[in-house]
Design an enzyme around this catalytic site. Structure first.
Site, PDB file in Angstrom:
ATOM      1  CG  HIS A  52      -5.634   0.449  -0.830  1.00 47.51           C
ATOM      2  ND1 HIS A  52      -6.145   1.712  -0.703  1.00 47.51           N
ATOM      3  CD2 HIS A  52      -6.703  -0.387  -0.829  1.00 47.51           C
ATOM      4  CE1 HIS A  52      -7.463   1.654  -0.607  1.00 47.51           C
ATOM      5  NE2 HIS A  52      -7.829   0.379  -0.684  1.00 47.51           N
ATOM      6  CD  GLU A  62      -6.825   0.919  -4.243  1.00 45.38           C
ATOM      7  OE1 GLU A  62      -6.690  -0.321  -4.119  1.00 45.38           O
ATOM      8  OE2 GLU A  62      -7.868   1.520  -3.929  1.00 45.38           O
TER       9      GLU A  62
END
EC number: 5.1.3.15
Length: 283
Positions: A152, A253
């Site tokens: 992330h 991400e």
């Protein structure tokens, strides 16, 4: 009690990480952040760290069925064990299902696992360092299962409203803000709350015109790219974001979610990774 950071200085680079979540919190290049860390990040171990590169496993967001909790899985708030670094690796960590048996959400883990996560730096041909992140997921159990995984990554930018993201043209995506499915036309420009799951995994370049540079992310082992920014209204209701901090990052991400989740057979190890490098803006 504050978490104890691991700090590594390597020429032009300075990195900081925590065993909490095996979390790479910052990467500074020539004193400027490449990875963004919130000024309001909680660094006492009670919450996930806002910024850097949180690890999502074994589910992403609220899971494939929308009913999993906590958000993004059980490993980003677990204390990982330091592992022996190999080759150019700066740090490495390990975590197993037995380490999180008492964690909230442990009953939703699909099967036994052993994770190894490593951070390393290498020089590029242009003399700029390249950051490499690699997560290995091993299934030591007797049954095949699927896991959702994501790195992330919070990319630091000068002003998200001036950002242009290249590499996703013509890719189909799920717009999680509206619930609709669309196809990208041209580069991605953010004009409001953004939460998109693109069905493409390849080099993506964040052209940061306000910051005067580009950041390229090159994924490995994933089928999707997620682009996220909460924008002003959502940021104002998020305790570990300041009112204007949403302008200073865009999450790009490396992900494997829902139908693109990783299938891990007994004895198999699946690898998901991403490399980050900086370039002159517009090139």
């Amino acid at each position: 009690m504050s978490l104890t950071p691991r700090v590594h200085d390597d020429g032009r680079s300075r990195l900081m990480a925590y065993d909490h979540g095996a979390h790479l919190a910052t990467w500074e290049l020539d004193g400027e952040p490449v990875l963004w860390l919130s000024e309001a990040a909680v660094l006492d171990g009670s919450h996930a760290i806002r910024g850097g590169v949180p690890i999502c496993f074994p589910w992403f967001a609220d899971g494939p069925d929308g009913e999993h909790s906590p958000s993004h899985g059980v490993v980003r708030t677990a204390v990982w064990r330091p592992a022996t670094a190999q080759g150019e690796e700066i740090w490495a960590w390990e975590l197993s299902h037995t380490d999180v048996v008492s964690a909230p959400g442990a009953d939703q883990i699909p099967g036994p696992f052993h994770l190894r996560y490593a951070v390393r730096l290498s020089p590029s041909g242009a003399g700029r360092p390249v950051l490499h992140l690699e997560l290995q997921a091993h299934n030591p159990g007797p049954s095949t299962y699927e896991v959702e995984v994501a790195l992330h990554t919070y990319v630091a930018v000068g002003d998200v409203e001036q950002v242009q993201i290249e590499g996703l043209d013509t890719a189909d995506y799920l717009d999680k803000v509206t619930g609709s499915r669309r196809r990208q036309e041209g580069p991605v420009r953010l004009t409001g709350e953004t939460d998109r799951v693109y069905e493409r995994s390849g080099p993506v370049r964040v052209q940061d015109h306000a910051g005067g540079r580009a950041v390229e992310l090159s994924p490995r082992g994933a089928a999707q790219t997620v682009v996220w920014n909460p924008w002003a209204e959502q940021a104002a209701t998020t305790s570990d974001l300041t009112d204007e901090s949403w302008r200073r990052f865009v999450c790009v991400e490396t992900a494997a979610t829902k139908e693109q989740a990783l299938t891990v057979t007994p004895g198999q190890t699946r690898t998901l990774g991403c490399s980050l490098s900086t370039h002159p803006v517009g090139r």
